[in-house]
Enzyme design. Structure first.
Site, PDB file in Angstrom:
ATOM      1  N   HIS A  64       0.814  -1.218   0.000  1.00 59.13           N
ATOM      2  CA  HIS A  64       0.000   0.000   0.000  1.00 59.13           C
ATOM      3  C   HIS A  64       0.848   1.269   0.000  1.00 59.13           C
ATOM      4  O   HIS A  64       1.886   1.355   0.645  1.00 59.13           O
ATOM      5  CB  HIS A  64      -1.053  -0.005   1.108  1.00 59.13           C
ATOM      6  CG  HIS A  64      -0.556   0.042   2.517  1.00 59.13           C
ATOM      7  ND1 HIS A  64      -0.349   1.206   3.205  1.00 59.13           N
ATOM      8  CD2 HIS A  64      -0.256  -0.950   3.400  1.00 59.13           C
ATOM      9  CE1 HIS A  64       0.034   0.937   4.435  1.00 59.13           C
ATOM     10  NE2 HIS A  64       0.115  -0.359   4.582  1.00 59.13           N
ATOM     11  N   ASP A 177       5.575   2.005   6.946  1.00 55.47           N
ATOM     12  CA  ASP A 177       4.294   1.314   6.724  1.00 55.47           C
ATOM     13  C   ASP A 177       3.536   2.102   5.665  1.00 55.47           C
ATOM     14  O   ASP A 177       2.905   3.096   5.986  1.00 55.47           O
ATOM     15  CB  ASP A 177       3.532   1.262   8.048  1.00 55.47           C
ATOM     16  CG  ASP A 177       2.191   0.562   7.928  1.00 55.47           C
ATOM     17  OD1 ASP A 177       1.886   0.035   6.860  1.00 55.47           O
ATOM     18  OD2 ASP A 177       1.438   0.569   8.931  1.00 55.47           O
ATOM     19  N   GLU A 207      -5.279   1.783   2.117  1.00 49.76           N
ATOM     20  CA  GLU A 207      -5.221   0.575   2.944  1.00 49.76           C
ATOM     21  C   GLU A 207      -5.526   0.907   4.399  1.00 49.76           C
ATOM     22  O   GLU A 207      -6.222   0.173   5.095  1.00 49.76           O
ATOM     23  CB  GLU A 207      -3.828  -0.069   2.833  1.00 49.76           C
ATOM     24  CG  GLU A 207      -3.724  -1.449   3.443  1.00 49.76           C
ATOM     25  CD  GLU A 207      -3.258  -1.467   4.896  1.00 49.76           C
ATOM     26  OE1 GLU A 207      -3.195  -2.551   5.479  1.00 49.76           O
ATOM     27  OE2 GLU A 207      -2.969  -0.396   5.477  1.00 49.76           O
ATOM     28  N   GLU A 208      -4.971   2.031   4.842  1.00 55.65           N
ATOM     29  CA  GLU A 208      -5.050   2.400   6.268  1.00 55.65           C
ATOM     30  C   GLU A 208      -6.469   2.733   6.724  1.00 55.65           C
ATOM     31  O   GLU A 208      -6.727   2.863   7.911  1.00 55.65           O
ATOM     32  CB  GLU A 208      -4.127   3.590   6.563  1.00 55.65           C
ATOM     33  CG  GLU A 208      -2.632   3.300   6.375  1.00 55.65           C
ATOM     34  CD  GLU A 208      -2.065   2.359   7.430  1.00 55.65           C
ATOM     35  OE1 GLU A 208      -2.820   1.903   8.310  1.00 55.65           O
ATOM     36  OE2 GLU A 208      -0.854   2.079   7.355  1.00 55.65           O
ATOM     37  N   ASP A 230       3.960  -6.102   3.487  1.00 53.59           N
ATOM     38  CA  ASP A 230       3.642  -5.037   4.433  1.00 53.59           C
ATOM     39  C   ASP A 230       4.639  -5.078   5.593  1.00 53.59           C
ATOM     40  O   ASP A 230       5.578  -5.867   5.581  1.00 53.59           O
ATOM     41  CB  ASP A 230       2.189  -5.194   4.925  1.00 53.59           C
ATOM     42  CG  ASP A 230       1.534  -3.858   5.248  1.00 53.59           C
ATOM     43  OD1 ASP A 230       2.230  -2.960   5.747  1.00 53.59           O
ATOM     44  OD2 ASP A 230       0.320  -3.728   5.019  1.00 53.59           O
TER      45      ASP A 230
END
Ligand SMILES: [Zn+2]
Length: 347
Positions: A64, A177, A207-208, A230
């Site tokens: 992501h 991340d 994604e988050e 990830d």
């Protein structure tokens, strides 16, 4: 570009969920030389395709591009910015942070301000300050001045942290991340010379905030196998018990057995473990994490897609700055390349 340089550029770029433009531009640039086709879908996912043999399995890699951050919610009469959180952010880490407000005109520096301890009451000092009591000071005289500087409701706000190195193998920075996953994915495409599979390298959006980009990208691709790249929580720090977070930096990539959204398909789990063992790549197995990754959504696409996760152990994720080992990054690339090459033996 070497992988650590790539990580540096990706880490310093801004990409709050839903506002991934800068990272998307970088991802297109780093993927382009190593794919046969490069496209962007309706939500903004970047999809690089390396074509393989006609009947061979199709593999989707996903990393992501978005990161956690803030959005301008209101501008006070006095010129301070109140904000909304995007993604999982612990209020306690916001206090006194240096941030950047990305306005249409130009990026502005800001400080997350609060009442200084000198004038706090005893009770106030004991409690964590919640985000509704925090504000961002951009040095504007009043609301009008803030607007003149370019601030609008909804502007993204990111942490102002620059990539740094500590010795040969340790790096620190913002948004590892999942920019490290993005770097691993691009490097995998670079090194994947021999493969029968058609490989889709997908830089996903949002994604988050609920694995949104992966949902639509996987629907469009409908691969035979999905692998999310990830980060995972490295618990090798003071105050964390082994049972709470057993994964450590410098011990190789982590292969997820199960997390909150995914029980790794047994064939994918075997593929990943066999790929690691045959190539003598160090790895760690992990289960019981309360979070999940893009693989959770990929696996539920249409009639189902066997999926798994390879993670880079990272300290302090979902905080302004995190830390990881480039040795783990290298081993994650090795494992991803080996796994993709092995897919036709299993699917
Ligand atoms: Zn992530």
């Amino acid at each position: 570009m070497a992988i650590d340089e790539m990580l540096e550029k990706l880490s310093n770029a801004c990409g709050i969920a839903g506002r991934e433009e800068e990272v998307r531009g970088l991802m297109k640039k780093v993927l382009k030389p190593y794919v046969d086709e490069l496209k962007e879908d309706n939500l903004g996912n970047v999809i690089g395709i390396k074509k393989g043999k006609k009947k061979a399995p199709r593999v989707m890699l996903a990393a992501h591009m978005d990161e956690i951050g803030l959005l301008v919610k209101t501008i006070s009469k006095e010129g301070f910015l109140q904000f909304a959180k995007i993604g999982g952010i612990d209020d306690r880490i916001l206090l006194a942070q240096k941030v950047t407000v990305y306005t249409e005109k130009k990026p502005l520096d800001g400080i997350v301000g609060s009442k200084p301890p000198h004038i706090q009451k005893e009770e106030e000092r004991k409690k964590a300050i919640t985000c509704d009591k925090l504000f961002i000071d951009i040095g504007a005289e009043d609301e009008k001045a803030a607007r003149r500087m370019g601030v609008k409701i909804g502007d993204p706000i990111g942490f102002d942290i620059k990539f740094a190195r500590a010795g040969k193998n340790i790096v620190m920075g913002k948004a590892f991340d999942d920019r490290v996953g993005c770097a691993v994915m691009a490097e995998t495409m670079k090194r994947l010379r021999k493969t029968d599979c058609t490989v889709y390298a997908v830089g996903t959006v949002q994604e988050e905030v609920g694995l949104r980009g992966a949902t639509t990208a996987a629907f469009g691709i409908y691969p035979d196998v999905g692998i999310a790249l990830d980060v995972t929580v490295a618990g090798d720090i003071p105050g964390v018990k082994e049972v709470e977070a057993p994964i450590k930096i410098r011990k190789g990539p982590s292969i997820t057995v199960a997390d909150k959204g995914l029980i790794t398909h047994p064939k994918v789990l075997k593929l990943l473990i066999d790929a690691a063992e045959e190539n003598k790549i160090p790895y760690q197995l992990e289960t019981g994490l309360p979070g999940s990754t893009d693989a959770a959504r990929i696996s539920l696409t249409r009639e189902g897609v066997p999926s798994g996760v390879i993670s880079i152990p990272t300290r302090y994720i979902h905080s302004p700055a995190s830390l990881l080992s480039l040795k783990d990054v290298e081993n994650t690339v090795k494992l991803t390349v080996a796994a993709v090459q092995k897919v036709p033996e299993y699917f």
